[in-house]
Scaffold this active site. Structure first.
Site, PDB file in Angstrom:
ATOM      1  N   THR A 159     -30.818   8.682 -52.318  1.00 57.43           N
ATOM      2  CA  THR A 159     -29.713   8.509 -53.270  1.00 57.43           C
ATOM      3  C   THR A 159     -29.879   7.138 -53.903  1.00 57.43           C
ATOM      4  OG1 THR A 159     -28.237   9.836 -51.901  1.00 57.43           O
ATOM      5  CG2 THR A 159     -27.212   8.428 -53.548  1.00 57.43           C
ATOM      6  N   LYS A 191     -25.362  13.909 -58.064  1.00 54.52           N
ATOM      7  CA  LYS A 191     -25.042  13.404 -56.727  1.00 54.52           C
ATOM      8  C   LYS A 191     -23.943  12.330 -56.792  1.00 54.52           C
ATOM      9  CE  LYS A 191     -25.578  11.867 -52.470  1.00 54.52           C
ATOM     10  NZ  LYS A 191     -25.242  12.595 -51.274  1.00 54.52           N
ATOM     11  N   LYS A 249     -21.797   2.675 -50.695  1.00 53.56           N
ATOM     12  CA  LYS A 249     -23.033   2.600 -51.498  1.00 53.56           C
ATOM     13  C   LYS A 249     -22.937   3.567 -52.690  1.00 53.56           C
ATOM     14  CE  LYS A 249     -27.747   4.297 -51.491  1.00 53.56           C
ATOM     15  NZ  LYS A 249     -28.828   4.997 -50.833  1.00 53.56           N
TER      16      LYS A 249
HETATM   17  P1  NAD Z   1     -32.020   5.458 -42.748  1.00 54.50           P
HETATM   18  O1  NAD Z   1     -31.775   4.016 -42.914  1.00 54.50           O
HETATM   19  O2  NAD Z   1     -31.700   6.113 -41.453  1.00 54.50           O
HETATM   20  O3  NAD Z   1     -33.556   5.800 -43.096  1.00 54.50           O
HETATM   21  C1  NAD Z   1     -34.311   5.139 -44.074  1.00 54.50           C
HETATM   22  C2  NAD Z   1     -35.698   4.927 -43.510  1.00 54.50           C
HETATM   23  O4  NAD Z   1     -36.528   4.350 -44.503  1.00 54.50           O
HETATM   24  C3  NAD Z   1     -35.731   3.983 -42.296  1.00 54.50           C
HETATM   25  O5  NAD Z   1     -36.340   4.638 -41.199  1.00 54.50           O
HETATM   26  C4  NAD Z   1     -36.552   2.805 -42.777  1.00 54.50           C
HETATM   27  O6  NAD Z   1     -37.344   2.205 -41.774  1.00 54.50           O
HETATM   28  C5  NAD Z   1     -37.402   3.443 -43.850  1.00 54.50           C
HETATM   29  N1  NAD Z   1     -37.937   2.501 -44.826  1.00 54.50           N
HETATM   30  C6  NAD Z   1     -37.288   1.489 -45.457  1.00 54.50           C
HETATM   31  N2  NAD Z   1     -38.137   0.866 -46.300  1.00 54.50           N
HETATM   32  C7  NAD Z   1     -39.324   1.512 -46.211  1.00 54.50           C
HETATM   33  C8  NAD Z   1     -40.596   1.335 -46.836  1.00 54.50           C
HETATM   34  N3  NAD Z   1     -40.800   0.382 -47.740  1.00 54.50           N
HETATM   35  N4  NAD Z   1     -41.600   2.171 -46.493  1.00 54.50           N
HETATM   36  C9  NAD Z   1     -41.390   3.154 -45.584  1.00 54.50           C
HETATM   37  N5  NAD Z   1     -40.222   3.359 -44.937  1.00 54.50           N
HETATM   38  C10 NAD Z   1     -39.199   2.551 -45.255  1.00 54.50           C
HETATM   39  O7  NAD Z   1     -31.216   6.169 -43.951  1.00 54.50           O
HETATM   40  P2  NAD Z   1     -30.807   7.711 -44.064  1.00 54.50           P
HETATM   41  O8  NAD Z   1     -29.423   7.918 -43.526  1.00 54.50           O
HETATM   42  O9  NAD Z   1     -31.935   8.557 -43.575  1.00 54.50           O
HETATM   43  O10 NAD Z   1     -30.662   7.828 -45.656  1.00 54.50           O
HETATM   44  C11 NAD Z   1     -31.805   7.942 -46.488  1.00 54.50           C
HETATM   45  C12 NAD Z   1     -31.319   8.238 -47.904  1.00 54.50           C
HETATM   46  O11 NAD Z   1     -30.567   9.451 -47.896  1.00 54.50           O
HETATM   47  C13 NAD Z   1     -30.405   7.164 -48.480  1.00 54.50           C
HETATM   48  O12 NAD Z   1     -30.727   6.987 -49.839  1.00 54.50           O
HETATM   49  C14 NAD Z   1     -29.006   7.753 -48.294  1.00 54.50           C
HETATM   50  O13 NAD Z   1     -28.070   7.271 -49.248  1.00 54.50           O
HETATM   51  C15 NAD Z   1     -29.290   9.234 -48.484  1.00 54.50           C
HETATM   52  N6  NAD Z   1     -28.320  10.139 -47.826  1.00 54.50           N
HETATM   53  C16 NAD Z   1     -27.930   9.908 -46.537  1.00 54.50           C
HETATM   54  C17 NAD Z   1     -27.023  10.797 -45.946  1.00 54.50           C
HETATM   55  C18 NAD Z   1     -26.564  10.578 -44.516  1.00 54.50           C
HETATM   56  O14 NAD Z   1     -25.605  11.241 -44.096  1.00 54.50           O
HETATM   57  N7  NAD Z   1     -27.235   9.713 -43.733  1.00 54.50           N
HETATM   58  C19 NAD Z   1     -26.540  11.900 -46.648  1.00 54.50           C
HETATM   59  C20 NAD Z   1     -26.980  12.123 -47.955  1.00 54.50           C
HETATM   60  C21 NAD Z   1     -27.890  11.224 -48.531  1.00 54.50           C
END
Ligand code: NAD
Length: 317
Positions: A120, A195, A270
């Protein structure tokens, strides 16, 4: 913590023989970058669908977990995308997405690969990154998701996809095993637009639902009685009937678990900040969303970033 070397990872996952490709789909090599709360489960579902998944995350623990789910872990994103048919990213924000695509994907993945960013992020960065990818000869879509960690693990996400018709058709094949719905929202960036508008509405109606329950109680109404009435009346909405913020009322929700799990208030904030940026760039009037953003700023600022977003009801009581 260091992840397993590729040979060890390949040896350890050992589940490939049990993979069952989805009927009508070909097996692909797919790079998956960002194996966090959401990406970890999504990558596992691609493995279950029979694909060979090349996994990369900055965190060794996330790479190790991906190996346990049958992925092949890589030390470097640029290495993971070499020789693949598709690249999926699931990353925290727009600046990270841009740096991963410009530093490790564009020019490193084969130009025949289709690129999908499921994070997102803001509409402007989504359009900029897709423009850069297209200029380098790639097909790319923005494909953010609705649904939380349970939907990511269960393969029941909803994907809203922005990009050309051809890019959408190719992306759909990658997305199907991870979701229950894959919807083409229009041109590049329109997935993020959908979204952000959806989550802006969610933030507003969650606060409205919380206010209604809190006031009903102060006026002497039993919360269950108010639910029974409003859930079949004109105030009914998803925050009430699918995600009720009052413990013991409506279906099971994070309210029944001390507001743990579910959708963190920090992530709602966010999304509301992204909505404010988008509203400003489009000159859209969003007075209720501005207020919702301010309320979630206060709520998160008070130490509730990891609490479910429906927990904001406690500040109204
Ligand atoms: P998270 O923080 O659990 O996972 C993100 C991952 O990206 C981490 O494991 C981190 O180490 C990795 N990362 C960061 N920088 C990196 C890089 N340069 N190279 C490789 N890996 C890297 O976050 P999440 O909850 O999995 O969310 C991910 C996305 O999904 C976000 O954009 C969030 O807004 C969206 N989202 C989350 C949810 C939810 O309920 N968690 C729901 C819908 C959408």
């Amino acid at each position: 913590m260091s992840h397993l070397p590729r040979s060890e990872a390949s040896r350890r996952h050992g589940r490939r023989s049990a993979r069952r490709p989805l009927q009508g789909y070909s097996i692909m090599k797919i790079a998956f970058i960002g194996l966090g709360n959401m990406g970890g489960g999504m990558a596992a579902n691609l493995v279950k669908a029979g694909h060979e998944v090349h996994a990369f995350d900055l965190m060794g623990a996330a790479r190790d977990a991906a190996v346990q789910h049958g992925c092949v872990a890589f030390d470097d994103a640029g290495e993971a995308v070499k020789d693949v048919d598709a690249v999926v990213t699931m990353l925290p924000n727009g600046s990270i997405v841009k740096s991963v695509y410009t530093g490790s994907v564009i020019g490193k993945a084969p130009t025949g690969a289709v690129l999908l960013d499921c994070s997102t992020i803001d509409v402007a960065t989504a359009r900029e990154v897709i423009g850069l990818a297209e200029s380098a000869g790639y097909a790319m879509v923005d494909a953010p998701v609705s649904g939380g960690i349970a939907a990511a693990n269960g393969g029941t996400l909803t994907f809203m996809v922005g990009g050309s018709g051809e890019a959408f058709a190719r992306a759909r094949e990658v997305l199907d095993p991870m979701g229950k719905a894959v919807i083409h929202a229009g041109d590049a960036g329109n997935g993020q637009a959908a979204k952000i508008c959806n989550n802006m509405l969610l933030g507003i109606h969650m606060i409205g639902t919380c206010e209604a329950f809190a006031m009903a109680e102060k006026l002497g109404l039993d919360p269950q009685t108010f639910y029974d009435i409003s859930s079949v009346s004109s105030g009914q909405c998803w925050s009430m009937t699918s995600y009720c913020p009052v413990p013991g009322v409506g279906p099971q929700s994070p309210a029944d678990n001390e507001y743990q799990g579910g959708f963190a208030a920090g992530l709602m904030l966010k999304d509301l900040r992204l909505a404010m940026d988008a509203a400003e760039s489009a000159d859209a009037a969003v007075p209720l969303a501005q207020r919702a953003r301010a309320l979630y700023e206060d709520y998160v600022g008070a130490g509730n970033a990891d609490v479910d977003f429906s927990g904001i009801i406690r500040t109204l009581k």
